[in-house]
Design a protein around this motif. Structure first.
Motif, mmCIF file in Angstrom:
data_model
loop_
_atom_site.group_PDB
_atom_site.id
_atom_site.type_symbol
_atom_site.label_atom_id
_atom_site.label_comp_id
_atom_site.label_asym_id
_atom_site.label_seq_id
_atom_site.Cartn_x
_atom_site.Cartn_y
_atom_site.Cartn_z
ATOM 1 N N LEU A 31 0.804 -1.213 0.000
ATOM 2 C CA LEU A 31 0.000 0.000 0.000
ATOM 3 C C LEU A 31 0.844 1.273 0.000
ATOM 4 C CD1 LEU A 31 -2.983 -0.899 2.376
ATOM 5 C CD2 LEU A 31 -2.748 -1.188 -0.105
ATOM 6 N N GLU A 32 2.023 1.225 0.589
ATOM 7 C CA GLU A 32 2.894 2.404 0.587
ATOM 8 C C GLU A 32 3.210 2.830 -0.844
ATOM 9 O OE1 GLU A 32 6.674 3.509 3.218
ATOM 10 O OE2 GLU A 32 7.167 2.014 1.692
ATOM 11 N N GLU A 33 3.484 1.873 -1.715
ATOM 12 C CA GLU A 33 3.803 2.176 -3.103
ATOM 13 C C GLU A 33 2.545 2.475 -3.907
ATOM 14 O OE1 GLU A 33 6.138 -1.074 -4.515
ATOM 15 O OE2 GLU A 33 7.663 -0.844 -2.965
ATOM 16 N N ALA A 34 1.455 1.763 -3.587
ATOM 17 C CA ALA A 34 0.189 2.033 -4.276
ATOM 18 C C ALA A 34 -0.301 3.449 -3.998
ATOM 19 C CB ALA A 34 -0.869 1.022 -3.828
ATOM 20 N N LEU A 35 -0.057 3.934 -2.785
ATOM 21 C CA LEU A 35 -0.471 5.283 -2.402
ATOM 22 C C LEU A 35 0.195 6.335 -3.290
ATOM 23 C CD1 LEU A 35 -1.989 7.084 -0.344
ATOM 24 C CD2 LEU A 35 0.085 7.021 1.063
ATOM 25 N N GLN A 36 1.456 6.160 -3.589
ATOM 26 C CA GLN A 36 2.182 7.120 -4.420
ATOM 27 C C GLN A 36 1.634 7.141 -5.848
ATOM 28 O OE1 GLN A 36 6.401 6.293 -4.158
ATOM 29 N NE2 GLN A 36 6.328 6.026 -1.943
ATOM 30 N N GLN B 97 -9.538 3.591 -0.204
ATOM 31 C CA GLN B 97 -9.316 2.208 0.221
ATOM 32 C C GLN B 97 -7.887 2.007 0.718
ATOM 33 O OE1 GLN B 97 -10.739 0.474 -3.525
ATOM 34 N NE2 GLN B 97 -12.138 -0.836 -2.335
ATOM 35 N N ILE B 98 -6.955 2.652 0.039
ATOM 36 C CA ILE B 98 -5.558 2.530 0.453
ATOM 37 C C ILE B 98 -5.356 3.145 1.830
ATOM 38 C CG2 ILE B 98 -3.199 3.250 -0.065
ATOM 39 C CD1 ILE B 98 -3.987 3.145 -3.045
ATOM 40 N N ILE B 99 -5.866 4.353 2.027
ATOM 41 C CA ILE B 99 -5.698 5.036 3.318
ATOM 42 C C ILE B 99 -6.398 4.259 4.425
ATOM 43 C CG2 ILE B 99 -6.264 7.131 4.603
ATOM 44 C CD1 ILE B 99 -5.897 8.664 1.947
ATOM 45 N N ASP B 100 -7.612 3.793 4.142
ATOM 46 C CA ASP B 100 -8.338 3.008 5.140
ATOM 47 C C ASP B 100 -7.608 1.706 5.459
ATOM 48 O OD1 ASP B 100 -10.283 4.923 5.252
ATOM 49 O OD2 ASP B 100 -11.745 3.826 4.031
ATOM 50 N N GLY B 101 -7.004 1.100 4.434
ATOM 51 C CA GLY B 101 -6.277 -0.144 4.648
ATOM 52 C C GLY B 101 -5.069 0.028 5.543
ATOM 53 N N ILE B 102 -4.448 1.196 5.450
ATOM 54 C CA ILE B 102 -3.291 1.476 6.305
ATOM 55 C C ILE B 102 -3.724 1.794 7.726
ATOM 56 C CG2 ILE B 102 -1.381 3.088 6.695
ATOM 57 C CD1 ILE B 102 -1.219 3.405 3.633
ATOM 58 N N ALA B 103 -4.849 2.505 7.861
ATOM 59 C CA ALA B 103 -5.229 3.040 9.167
ATOM 60 C C ALA B 103 -6.268 2.227 9.923
ATOM 61 C CB ALA B 103 -5.764 4.468 8.989
ATOM 62 N N ARG B 104 -7.009 1.333 9.236
ATOM 63 C CA ARG B 104 -8.147 0.694 9.895
ATOM 64 C C ARG B 104 -7.704 -0.238 11.017
ATOM 65 N NH1 ARG B 104 -9.962 -3.481 5.095
ATOM 66 N NH2 ARG B 104 -8.472 -5.144 5.561
ATOM 67 N N PRO B 105 -8.552 -0.452 12.030
ATOM 68 C CA PRO B 105 -8.219 -1.356 13.121
ATOM 69 C C PRO B 105 -8.077 -2.790 12.634
ATOM 70 C CG PRO B 105 -10.112 0.010 13.685
ATOM 71 C CD PRO B 105 -9.862 0.194 12.213
ATOM 72 N N VAL B 106 -7.310 -3.562 13.396
ATOM 73 C CA VAL B 106 -7.165 -4.979 13.098
ATOM 74 C C VAL B 106 -8.499 -5.677 13.301
ATOM 75 C CG1 VAL B 106 -6.078 -7.109 13.876
ATOM 76 C CG2 VAL B 106 -4.731 -5.026 13.710
#
Length: 349
Positions: A298-303, A330-339
């Motif tokens: 996701l770090e690379e997809a975000l860019q 979706q990318i931001i939520d995937g990084i930040a969402r709770p487990v």
């Protein structure tokens, strides 16, 4: 569905004077601590069931005392089980007679040890050729093959040196070359990089991944390091007190920890560098935007997605076929969402 190369079934290992006599207690749920206090026996492995897929790198991880090194030594019967089965290529390893076991160890499986396991009185070339000599290969053939693999792991020109003249990372490369030279289908690696400095360890991981991309060996890799497991593993099994707590691919474990113990393992992981695009995409949908590999983190997809006007893109498989879409949200939520977990007792922090 991937072919199963190694099948471990209902495996138990109890250390002590009369392990068979206390096996029923363990099977009925007696804990490791109670077994030690009441019977003076040590529980090594408890009802292990793991399938290792052919041509994949399977990681078994856990903290010290979890049973991971005990487990890998059962595959080539360096340790005899108390109960259970280990089937390799359809053959029960535990049913092998002495000659069959010797043949299996010489030709079917190679092992790389944590402490390198090199012969200090032999040269690098002789160490790399050792398995081939045990197989009975002619000396010149063994030398040629060992030189080839020493070159592949970056040690060309060091054939006449001795292990004491090499760094730790270089010594482990010799161990890897020795294991690969026998051309065994299965490679067992027992915490092979844990004694190395962090930078050398990262370099050795890259060497292993590069070789695996070409060779597609069946590898069982032991580690206590989650970062290493996530980087290397096609699948991961996590042990605690001799039992499997969770197994699955790295994405499953990061996104859906089975219990509080697994949560503690993953809580400090940088999710943006581990979670892949396919794990947060909308399956089956195609949009106007760039194509992203399904395993792009996701770090690379975000860019990429963040730089296009539509703020979205397509996720494609190995054959460049669109399998879904992904948006900036979706990318931001995937990084930040709770487990998320199927276990209601897992902590959410």
């Amino acid at each position: 569905m991937a072919e199963t190369k190694i099948s471990i079934e209902n495996l138990y290992k109890i250390f002590g004077l009369r392990p068979e006599s206390v096996l029923p207690d363990v099977q009925q749920g007696m804990s490791k601590q109670d077994l030690l206090e009441k019977h003076n026996h040590v529980l090594g492995l408890k009802d292990i069931n793991i399938d290792v897929a052919a041509r994949e790198l399977s990681v078994i991880m856990g903290l010290s005392g979890s049973g991971k090194s005990t487990l890998i030594r059962h595959i080539n019967r360096l340790i005899e089980p108390t109960s259970g089965r280990i089937v390799v290529n359809g053959q029960d390893v535990l049913a092998m007679d002495k000659d069959e076991l010797i043949k299996f160890r010489r030709y079917g499986v190679s092992m790389v040890f944590q402490k390198f396991g090199l012969h200090v009185h032999k040269t690098v070339g002789e160490n790399a050729a050792y398995g081939l000599m045990i197989q009975g290969k002619p000396i010149e053939e063994a030398r040629q093959k060992s030189r080839k693999w020493l070159d592949r792991v970056g040690l060309s020109g060091f054939e006449d040196h001795y292990p004491s003249q090499l760094s730790g990372g270089m010594q482990q490369r010799v161990g890897l070359a020795r294991a690969l030279a026998t051309d065994a289908e299965i490679l067992l690696m027992d915490e092979p990089f844990s004694a190395l400095d962090p930078l050398i360890r990262t370099d050795m991981q890259a060497v292993l991944l590069g070789l695996q991309e070409e060779l597609h060996k069946t590898i069982v890799f032991i580690t206590h390091d989650l970062d290493e497991a996530l980087r290397l593993g096609d699948s991961i099994a996590i042990l605690r007190d001799g039992a499997v707590i969770q197994q699955g691919n790295p994405q499953d474990i990061i996104l859906h920890p089975a219990d509080d113990y697994i949560f503690d393992f993953i809580k400090d992981i940088n999710r943006s560098r581990v979670i892949e695009s396919k794990s947060v995409m909308t399956p089956g949908e195609s949009v106007d935007g760039p194509n992203l590999p399904h395993d792009l983190v996701l770090e690379e997809a975000l860019q990429i997605v963040g730089a296009v006007p539509s703020s979205q893109g397509n996720v494609v498989d190995e054959d460049k076929r669109v399998i879904g879409s992904i948006s900036l949200k979706q990318i931001i939520d995937g990084i930040a969402r709770p487990v998320e977990s199927s276990d209601p007792d897992v902590r959410y922090r």
